[in-house]
Design a protein around this motif. Structure first.
Motif, PDB file in Angstrom:
ATOM      1  N   LYS A 279      34.796  92.979  -1.354  1.00  0.00           N
ATOM      2  CA  LYS A 279      34.260  91.653  -1.042  1.00  0.00           C
ATOM      3  C   LYS A 279      35.123  90.553  -1.671  1.00  0.00           C
ATOM      4  O   LYS A 279      35.440  89.542  -1.035  1.00  0.00           O
ATOM      5  CB  LYS A 279      32.835  91.593  -1.592  1.00  0.00           C
ATOM      6  CG  LYS A 279      32.047  90.383  -1.184  1.00  0.00           C
ATOM      7  CD  LYS A 279      30.549  90.552  -1.475  1.00  0.00           C
ATOM      8  CE  LYS A 279      30.295  91.138  -2.850  1.00  0.00           C
ATOM      9  NZ  LYS A 279      28.888  91.470  -3.101  1.00  0.00           N
ATOM     10  N   ARG A 282      38.212  90.003   0.350  1.00  0.00           N
ATOM     11  CA  ARG A 282      37.923  89.301   1.616  1.00  0.00           C
ATOM     12  C   ARG A 282      37.741  87.807   1.357  1.00  0.00           C
ATOM     13  O   ARG A 282      38.263  86.977   2.099  1.00  0.00           O
ATOM     14  CB  ARG A 282      36.672  89.882   2.278  1.00  0.00           C
ATOM     15  CG  ARG A 282      36.863  91.276   2.843  1.00  0.00           C
ATOM     16  CD  ARG A 282      35.736  91.647   3.789  1.00  0.00           C
ATOM     17  NE  ARG A 282      34.427  91.681   3.136  1.00  0.00           N
ATOM     18  CZ  ARG A 282      33.945  92.722   2.459  1.00  0.00           C
ATOM     19  NH1 ARG A 282      34.686  93.822   2.324  1.00  0.00           N
ATOM     20  NH2 ARG A 282      32.748  92.694   1.905  1.00  0.00           N
ATOM     21  N   ALA A 283      37.011  87.471   0.294  1.00  0.00           N
ATOM     22  CA  ALA A 283      36.775  86.059  -0.041  1.00  0.00           C
ATOM     23  C   ALA A 283      38.103  85.357  -0.341  1.00  0.00           C
ATOM     24  O   ALA A 283      38.335  84.213   0.069  1.00  0.00           O
ATOM     25  CB  ALA A 283      35.831  85.957  -1.231  1.00  0.00           C
ATOM     26  N   THR A 323      30.271  87.945   1.682  1.00  0.00           N
ATOM     27  CA  THR A 323      31.652  87.517   1.430  1.00  0.00           C
ATOM     28  C   THR A 323      31.725  85.984   1.383  1.00  0.00           C
ATOM     29  O   THR A 323      32.291  85.410   0.453  1.00  0.00           O
ATOM     30  CB  THR A 323      32.595  88.051   2.543  1.00  0.00           C
ATOM     31  OG1 THR A 323      32.456  89.471   2.608  1.00  0.00           O
ATOM     32  CG2 THR A 323      34.032  87.682   2.268  1.00  0.00           C
ATOM     33  N   SER A 450      32.236  96.927   6.042  1.00  0.00           N
ATOM     34  CA  SER A 450      32.295  96.052   4.858  1.00  0.00           C
ATOM     35  C   SER A 450      30.911  95.600   4.422  1.00  0.00           C
ATOM     36  O   SER A 450      30.580  95.642   3.244  1.00  0.00           O
ATOM     37  CB  SER A 450      33.143  94.815   5.170  1.00  0.00           C
ATOM     38  OG  SER A 450      34.456  95.202   5.476  1.00  0.00           O
TER      39      SER A 450
END
Length: 471
Positions: A279, A282-283, A323, A450
């Motif tokens: 996560k 992704r952020a 996210t 995810s």
């Protein structure tokens, strides 16, 4: 002396074109209809005659551009070239024999200037052998009169051949790139997580990425011929039932390739965001692309900006709520506001006008960059085209409509001629153009892996996708 032509940006800068720029002949008759000195309509034959210079007359540059752009809706460029050659020959035939040399000296530079404008502005017309044959015949006729003209003709043909070789090479490179990247066809069987590299590894500076995107945009813009906008709208001419002018093959390849690039960039952004397992990663990718998008806005690269926002708004990305909770979204909200489609993209159009003004007074190439949100430009031209008939009830060509179209296309012509001021980074360019991107299904699968599905519809879709990927 050759007539001087103003640069593109200055061509349509008044609210109506100045038909007196080079004109001395008066033709409110002869099949052309004027109002307040503006040409509104005319029979096709009269408009063709109005294109051909004579001893006392050279057509206004805006007229040349507008007529060459729009005439292809009524006849093939090679047919128009044949008519122009015929009219030039007729003029010569009607001269008294003794005046021949003097007449040639006066008219040759003007015909040469017309051919120069045609070959420089619409070079792709000359990919047609019939067109090239007519050009060479007329050029030969001019060159036979004088050594100076022979050099000018040679120069004209060399420039044209160079441009055509460049576009052929560009199209071959595009075909190779298409073959290298599996594009949207990233198969589910490969399991999304199997892609090793990611964008931040290849380029960790969002400013540099925005600059490389601008390279791709400007190169692809540069190869779109102005006529491709008109050819995208070609339908049957009502006065010529047996054929559509370009029914044989719509010549809009470079325009289509540019639209495909926008789609690829959107899918690339979504792929990069959905790919990481963690996560936090992704952020970080989302925040990275927000910075890239903001720099695109500052540069004046609205097409990449919109492609990035589109990628971030795709369902597989926007559903990643956990996210997004880790992302500082204030900058993204500002960008979305700038590109908000409400009120017919009012905010974007205001920003585009600002960039255009900056471009007109710019001292550096960096300040000159204006890369419009391309799909909207095409949509505007489409509605302008659909909103008015090509012909008036009396059969006249609706020149007023085509002048409006030409005005918008000429603005694009000025934008596409800007040299990119940033240094190329081949490694980054290669990645942007060829790295495989996920299909819709692969994006959803990566997204569900995810962050688990939240409802029955998502759960069912996840099950189906997993079954497909395991087959």
């Amino acid at each position: 002396k050759m007539p001087q032509t103003p640069p593109f940006a200055a061509m349509f800068d008044s609210s109506s074109y100045n038909r007196n720029l080079y004109q001395t002949k008066e033709d409110n008759c002869g099949g052309l209809y004027y109002h307040d000195n503006n040409l509104l309509s005319g029979s096709l034959e009269a408009l063709i005659q109005h294109l051909v210079p004579n001893v006392d007359y050279y057509p206004d540059r805006t007229y040349i551009f507008t007529f060459l752009l729009s005439s292809r809706l009524f006849m093939h460029p090679y047919e128009l070239m044949a008519r122009v050659c015929h009219l030039c020959t007729e003029q010569q035939r009607l001269r008294e024999p003794g005046l021949d040399k003097n007449w040639t000296q006066k008219i040759a530079p003007k015909i040469l200037q017309l051919l120069t404008e045609w070959t420089e502005t619409f070079p792709y017309d000359f990919r047609d052998e019939r067109m090239m044959r007519n050009l060479k015949e007329l050029a030969q006729r001019i060159a036979s009169g004088d050594e100076m003209y022979r050099k000018n003709v040679q120069q004209l043909l060399q420039n044209l051949i160079r441009k055509l070789a460049a576009v052929t090479q560009y199209e071959e490179v595009l075909a190779k790139i298409d073959a290298t990247s599996t594009d949207h066809l990233m198969l589910l069987k490969t399991k999304p997580q199997s892609i090793q590299r990611d964008i931040i590894t290849v380029c960790n500076d969002p400013y540099v990425l925005a600059q490389q995107l601008t390279h791709i945009e400007l190169e692809r813009l540069n190869y779109i011929g102005p006529e491709e906008f008109i050819q995208a709208f070609v339908q049957k001419d009502p006065l010529n039932n047996d054929k559509s002018c370009y029914g044989d093959r719509k010549k809009t390849r470079n325009l289509e390739a540019y639209v495909e690039w926008f789609n690829r960039l959107s899918y690339l952004v979504a792929t990069e965001i959905c790919m990481p397992v963690k996560k936090k990663h992704r952020a970080r990718v989302i925040e990275y692309f927000i910075d890239v998008a903001r720099e695109c806005f500052n540069i004046g690269n609205f097409n990449s900006l919109m492609a990035i926002i589109s990628g971030m708004n795709m369902s597989p990305v926007s559903r990643l709520k956990k996210t997004w909770a880790k992302v500082k979204t204030a900058k993204f909200d500002i960008l979305e506001h700038q590109m908000d489609p409400s009120s017919n993209f009012y905010n974007y159009r205001t920003a585009l006008r600002g960039a255009t003004q900056r471009s007109l007074t710019a001292h550096s190439n960096r300040e000159k960059i204006v890369i419009p949100f391309f799909s909207l430009l095409i949509k505007d031209l489409y509605f302008l085209n659909e909103g008015c008939a090509n012909r008036l009830p009396n059969g006249h060509v609706n020149f007023e409509k085509f002048w409006e179209l030409a005005k918008q296309v000429s603005e694009f012509m000025a934008w596409k001629q800007v040299e990119c001021p940033f240094e190329r980074d081949w490694k980054i360019l290669q990645y942007l153009l060829t790295v495989p991107v996920f299909s819709d299904d692969a994006l959803y699968l990566a997204s569900y892996e995810s962050e688990s599905p939240e409802n029955h519809i998502e759960k069912d879709r996840w099950k189906t996708l997993r079954l497909v990927s395991e087959v």
